[in-house]
Scaffold this active site. Sequence first.
Site, PDB file in Angstrom:
ATOM      1  N   GLY A  18       0.856  -1.192   0.000  1.00  0.00           N
ATOM      2  CA  GLY A  18       0.000   0.000   0.000  1.00  0.00           C
ATOM      3  C   GLY A  18       0.884   1.232   0.000  1.00  0.00           C
ATOM      4  O   GLY A  18       0.616   2.222   0.666  1.00  0.00           O
ATOM      5  N   THR A  20       1.417   3.522  -2.128  1.00  0.00           N
ATOM      6  CA  THR A  20       0.970   4.782  -2.729  1.00  0.00           C
ATOM      7  C   THR A  20       0.119   5.626  -1.777  1.00  0.00           C
ATOM      8  O   THR A  20      -0.281   6.735  -2.111  1.00  0.00           O
ATOM      9  CB  THR A  20       0.128   4.487  -3.997  1.00  0.00           C
ATOM     10  OG1 THR A  20      -0.950   3.632  -3.609  1.00  0.00           O
ATOM     11  CG2 THR A  20       0.946   3.815  -5.076  1.00  0.00           C
ATOM     12  N   LEU A  23      -0.097   7.179   4.557  1.00  0.00           N
ATOM     13  CA  LEU A  23       0.883   6.847   5.604  1.00  0.00           C
ATOM     14  C   LEU A  23       2.288   6.720   5.011  1.00  0.00           C
ATOM     15  O   LEU A  23       3.265   7.256   5.546  1.00  0.00           O
ATOM     16  CB  LEU A  23       0.492   5.527   6.282  1.00  0.00           C
ATOM     17  CG  LEU A  23       1.458   5.061   7.368  1.00  0.00           C
ATOM     18  CD1 LEU A  23       1.221   5.833   8.654  1.00  0.00           C
ATOM     19  CD2 LEU A  23       1.315   3.574   7.622  1.00  0.00           C
ATOM     20  N   ARG A  51      -1.152  -0.875  -6.392  1.00  0.00           N
ATOM     21  CA  ARG A  51      -1.901  -1.361  -7.563  1.00  0.00           C
ATOM     22  C   ARG A  51      -1.805  -0.401  -8.751  1.00  0.00           C
ATOM     23  O   ARG A  51      -2.305  -0.684  -9.821  1.00  0.00           O
ATOM     24  CB  ARG A  51      -3.353  -1.605  -7.197  1.00  0.00           C
ATOM     25  CG  ARG A  51      -4.057  -0.373  -6.689  1.00  0.00           C
ATOM     26  CD  ARG A  51      -5.473  -0.671  -6.268  1.00  0.00           C
ATOM     27  NE  ARG A  51      -6.010   0.412  -5.471  1.00  0.00           N
ATOM     28  CZ  ARG A  51      -7.204   0.405  -4.932  1.00  0.00           C
ATOM     29  NH1 ARG A  51      -7.996  -0.623  -5.096  1.00  0.00           N
ATOM     30  NH2 ARG A  51      -7.626   1.434  -4.226  1.00  0.00           N
ATOM     31  N   LYS A 142      -2.123   0.813  13.547  1.00  0.00           N
ATOM     32  CA  LYS A 142      -3.345   1.025  14.351  1.00  0.00           C
ATOM     33  C   LYS A 142      -4.400   1.664  13.453  1.00  0.00           C
ATOM     34  O   LYS A 142      -4.031   2.296  12.456  1.00  0.00           O
ATOM     35  CB  LYS A 142      -3.043   1.903  15.566  1.00  0.00           C
ATOM     36  CG  LYS A 142      -2.577   3.339  15.236  1.00  0.00           C
ATOM     37  CD  LYS A 142      -3.664   4.355  15.359  1.00  0.00           C
ATOM     38  CE  LYS A 142      -3.407   5.625  14.654  1.00  0.00           C
ATOM     39  NZ  LYS A 142      -4.364   6.656  14.704  1.00  0.00           N
ATOM     40  N   ASP A 228      -9.765   6.072  16.620  1.00  0.00           N
ATOM     41  CA  ASP A 228      -8.558   6.468  15.882  1.00  0.00           C
ATOM     42  C   ASP A 228      -7.432   6.898  16.822  1.00  0.00           C
ATOM     43  O   ASP A 228      -6.269   6.596  16.567  1.00  0.00           O
ATOM     44  CB  ASP A 228      -8.892   7.612  14.918  1.00  0.00           C
ATOM     45  CG  ASP A 228      -7.730   7.943  13.981  1.00  0.00           C
ATOM     46  OD1 ASP A 228      -7.140   7.001  13.426  1.00  0.00           O
ATOM     47  OD2 ASP A 228      -7.397   9.138  13.820  1.00  0.00           O
ATOM     48  N   HIS A 233      -3.069   5.692  20.861  1.00  0.00           N
ATOM     49  CA  HIS A 233      -2.042   6.606  21.389  1.00  0.00           C
ATOM     50  C   HIS A 233      -2.338   7.103  22.805  1.00  0.00           C
ATOM     51  O   HIS A 233      -1.490   7.059  23.684  1.00  0.00           O
ATOM     52  CB  HIS A 233      -1.910   7.845  20.493  1.00  0.00           C
ATOM     53  CG  HIS A 233      -1.595   7.542  19.056  1.00  0.00           C
ATOM     54  ND1 HIS A 233      -0.768   6.519  18.681  1.00  0.00           N
ATOM     55  CD2 HIS A 233      -1.975   8.143  17.909  1.00  0.00           C
ATOM     56  CE1 HIS A 233      -0.658   6.503  17.358  1.00  0.00           C
ATOM     57  NE2 HIS A 233      -1.386   7.475  16.868  1.00  0.00           N
TER      58      HIS A 233
HETATM   59  N1  LIG Z   1      -2.323   7.989   7.198  1.00  0.00           N
HETATM   60  C1  LIG Z   1      -1.935   8.053   8.444  1.00  0.00           C
HETATM   61  O1  LIG Z   1      -1.450   9.090   8.934  1.00  0.00           O
HETATM   62  C2  LIG Z   1      -2.054   6.845   9.336  1.00  0.00           C
HETATM   63  C3  LIG Z   1      -1.672   6.963  10.683  1.00  0.00           C
HETATM   64  C4  LIG Z   1      -1.731   5.833  11.493  1.00  0.00           C
HETATM   65  C5  LIG Z   1      -2.193   4.645  10.989  1.00  0.00           C
HETATM   66  N2  LIG Z   1      -2.586   4.555   9.682  1.00  0.00           N
HETATM   67  C6  LIG Z   1      -3.012   3.240   9.188  1.00  0.00           C
HETATM   68  O2  LIG Z   1      -2.174   2.902   8.099  1.00  0.00           O
HETATM   69  C7  LIG Z   1      -2.893   2.161   7.109  1.00  0.00           C
HETATM   70  C8  LIG Z   1      -2.816   2.910   5.781  1.00  0.00           C
HETATM   71  O3  LIG Z   1      -3.424   4.165   5.925  1.00  0.00           O
HETATM   72  P1  LIG Z   1      -3.392   5.278   4.788  1.00  0.00           P
HETATM   73  O4  LIG Z   1      -3.909   6.513   5.408  1.00  0.00           O
HETATM   74  O5  LIG Z   1      -2.064   5.328   4.130  1.00  0.00           O
HETATM   75  O6  LIG Z   1      -4.463   4.705   3.751  1.00  0.00           O
HETATM   76  P2  LIG Z   1      -4.656   5.111   2.221  1.00  0.00           P
HETATM   77  O7  LIG Z   1      -4.126   6.465   1.968  1.00  0.00           O
HETATM   78  O8  LIG Z   1      -6.065   4.820   1.902  1.00  0.00           O
HETATM   79  O9  LIG Z   1      -3.709   4.074   1.441  1.00  0.00           O
HETATM   80  C9  LIG Z   1      -3.986   2.710   1.406  1.00  0.00           C
HETATM   81  C10 LIG Z   1      -3.112   1.987   0.402  1.00  0.00           C
HETATM   82  O10 LIG Z   1      -3.707   0.724   0.119  1.00  0.00           O
HETATM   83  C11 LIG Z   1      -4.009   0.647  -1.272  1.00  0.00           C
HETATM   84  N3  LIG Z   1      -5.284  -0.079  -1.476  1.00  0.00           N
HETATM   85  C12 LIG Z   1      -6.472   0.222  -0.927  1.00  0.00           C
HETATM   86  N4  LIG Z   1      -7.393  -0.690  -1.300  1.00  0.00           N
HETATM   87  C13 LIG Z   1      -6.762  -1.559  -2.112  1.00  0.00           C
HETATM   88  C14 LIG Z   1      -7.162  -2.713  -2.857  1.00  0.00           C
HETATM   89  N5  LIG Z   1      -8.432  -3.153  -2.816  1.00  0.00           N
HETATM   90  N6  LIG Z   1      -6.249  -3.356  -3.604  1.00  0.00           N
HETATM   91  C15 LIG Z   1      -4.990  -2.917  -3.657  1.00  0.00           C
HETATM   92  N7  LIG Z   1      -4.542  -1.803  -2.995  1.00  0.00           N
HETATM   93  C16 LIG Z   1      -5.421  -1.168  -2.233  1.00  0.00           C
HETATM   94  C17 LIG Z   1      -4.081   2.056  -1.774  1.00  0.00           C
HETATM   95  O11 LIG Z   1      -3.863   2.089  -3.157  1.00  0.00           O
HETATM   96  P3  LIG Z   1      -4.338   3.333  -4.077  1.00  0.00           P
HETATM   97  O12 LIG Z   1      -3.384   4.435  -3.738  1.00  0.00           O
HETATM   98  O13 LIG Z   1      -4.185   2.831  -5.443  1.00  0.00           O
HETATM   99  O14 LIG Z   1      -5.751   3.631  -3.679  1.00  0.00           O
HETATM  100  C18 LIG Z   1      -2.959   2.673  -0.949  1.00  0.00           C
HETATM  101  O15 LIG Z   1      -1.708   2.314  -1.492  1.00  0.00           O
HETATM  102  C19 LIG Z   1      -4.319   2.042   7.650  1.00  0.00           C
HETATM  103  O16 LIG Z   1      -4.427   0.795   8.281  1.00  0.00           O
HETATM  104  C20 LIG Z   1      -4.432   3.180   8.645  1.00  0.00           C
HETATM  105  O17 LIG Z   1      -5.355   2.887   9.658  1.00  0.00           O
HETATM  106  C21 LIG Z   1      -2.529   5.630   8.863  1.00  0.00           C
END
Ligand SMILES: NC(=O)c1ccc[n+]([C@@H]2O[C@H](COP(=O)([O-])OP(=O)(O)OC[C@H]3O[C@@H](n4cnc5c(N)ncnc54)[C@H](OP(=O)(O)O)[C@@H]3O)[C@@H](O)[C@H]2O)c1
Length: 448
Positions: A18, A20, A23, A51, A142, A228, A233
């Site tokens: 993931g 792209t 996070l 993907r 988380k 969240d 935290h």
């Molecule tokens: N963002 C933060 O600050 C943060 C902080 C703490 C924890 N987290 C945790 O970290 C994880 C990722 O968060 P995020 O904010 O980075 O999420 P995000 O921006 O939605 O990114 C998710 C990733 O998964 C890919 N993806 C989603 N559905 C998919 C599918 N069906 N098949 C293949 N690839 C798929 C997305 O690809 P595309 O780009 O192509 O859509 C992207 O690369 C989560 O579990 C979240 O709870 C995030």
Amino acid sequence: MKEAPNNSIQKNALVIIGVTGDLSTKKLFPAIWHGHQTGRFEKVKVVGVGRRDWSPEDFNKFAENSCQPQDPTSSTWKKFCSGLTYVKSDFINEDLSPLSKVLQDCKGIIYFLATPPEAFPILAEKLSKIKVKGFKRLVVEKPFGKDLHTAEKLNTQTKIYFKDQVYRIDHYLGKGMVRNLQTLRYSNEVFRNIWNKDNIESVNIIQSEKTGVETRTEYYDQTGAIRDMIQSHLLQLLALVAMNETSNTKNSFLLKSQTLLKLKKPDSSDVVIGQYASYEKDVGHSSTTESFASIRAFLNIPEWKDVPFYLQTGKKLDENFAKIVIKFKKTKFNPLAPANSLEIMLSPEERVKFTFNLHDHDLNTLKPFSMEYCMSCEFRPNTPTAYEKLILDALNGDKSLYASWAEIRASWKYADKLLEASKANKLFIYQNGSKGPLEQVEKLHIEA
Ligand SMILES: NC(=O)c1ccc[n+]([C@@H]2O[C@H](COP(=O)([O-])OP(=O)(O)OC[C@H]3O[C@@H](n4cnc5c(N)ncnc54)[C@H](OP(=O)(O)O)[C@@H]3O)[C@@H](O)[C@H]2O)c1
């Protein structure tokens, strides 16, 4: 004839699934780049899985946008890019043989799941089947589950495939000041002796951010502030403030979870929830999800009897910070003297400030003054950031700054009760860029 020796150095690999996403862009890549510049990630192959149909050049451009190197033409940056590999895979629906090929020369592998949580079980299963020469570890972000039931299920689903090699990350635990909390309390007699109900009026753990849901609308709307931020935290911080001393990691996991299990059942008067004014516009539909939560918690522990722990978090507020404030009781000897306080700032800067009373230079006016130590100001360029420290720990097999299952289980037990208690509560709408529903929060503090 003898075969020529294979001189290729086998590296460990960090695989971000993931890659792209948000996070990876905002936290993981800047951390890896920082580690690369200080030589700590030199022997680590970085593999991103996504993907999107990205070429190696697209991936390098992504890395550049994320890391913002000072000089993208420098040899250090070029070397960093030469160590990056992108694997295109719809990892949920396709098999992972392209990834398996890329990893065949690697020793140990860290799989960092930066995907929506729903993908964790299927990924754990698929990734466990990739043959590797050394260790394989799974880092899971988380929130770990949506409630106790789903967390238990996820724990089973990940443990089947990765046994004791599941690393549940909570990046607050990698922050320098958080790692220093026990030292601050137990290596200073002055604090150790007063860290109890006789001297402490309240403990305040506050996280405030200016940003709203931004691109994470779907995730956030299904999650809300309690799941969240508070379940992970803020409850970790509460446990660290309240638990007893230990120099042993295993004990620390145990003491934190035991502390969390001692949280008293909250009722609706212990919770204030709110939503910022433009929230529904941001998520594109009507919603009852809380973007702000302020709670009052009590521990069933004699040393903490009747001491309120206030935990507060919110989006689209007026400031960006995270801090712990220990408010001491007022002195009985001078009713005019304000209470002392100890502020432990965790972000944007890491520092600690103790506020005490003195007469001003005219020796007439009693005023609060402070002593301060700024840890961030002492940071050398090679001090690892929180994510960097935790990734390096995972590469070294050190779980001491990761959350144990017992802690996660205990925090969900409490978070579930909080969610239940808040169900019937009014959702207060607050202005974007404000301090949240202040009047209701003040009531929560006064009524304690
Ligand atoms: N963002 C933060 O600050 C943060 C902080 C703490 C924890 N987290 C945790 O970290 C994880 C990722 O968060 P995020 O904010 O980075 O999420 P995000 O921006 O939605 O990114 C998710 C990733 O998964 C890919 N993806 C989603 N559905 C998919 C599918 N069906 N098949 C293949 N690839 C798929 C997305 O690809 P595309 O780009 O192509 O859509 C992207 O690369 C989560 O579990 C979240 O709870 C995030």
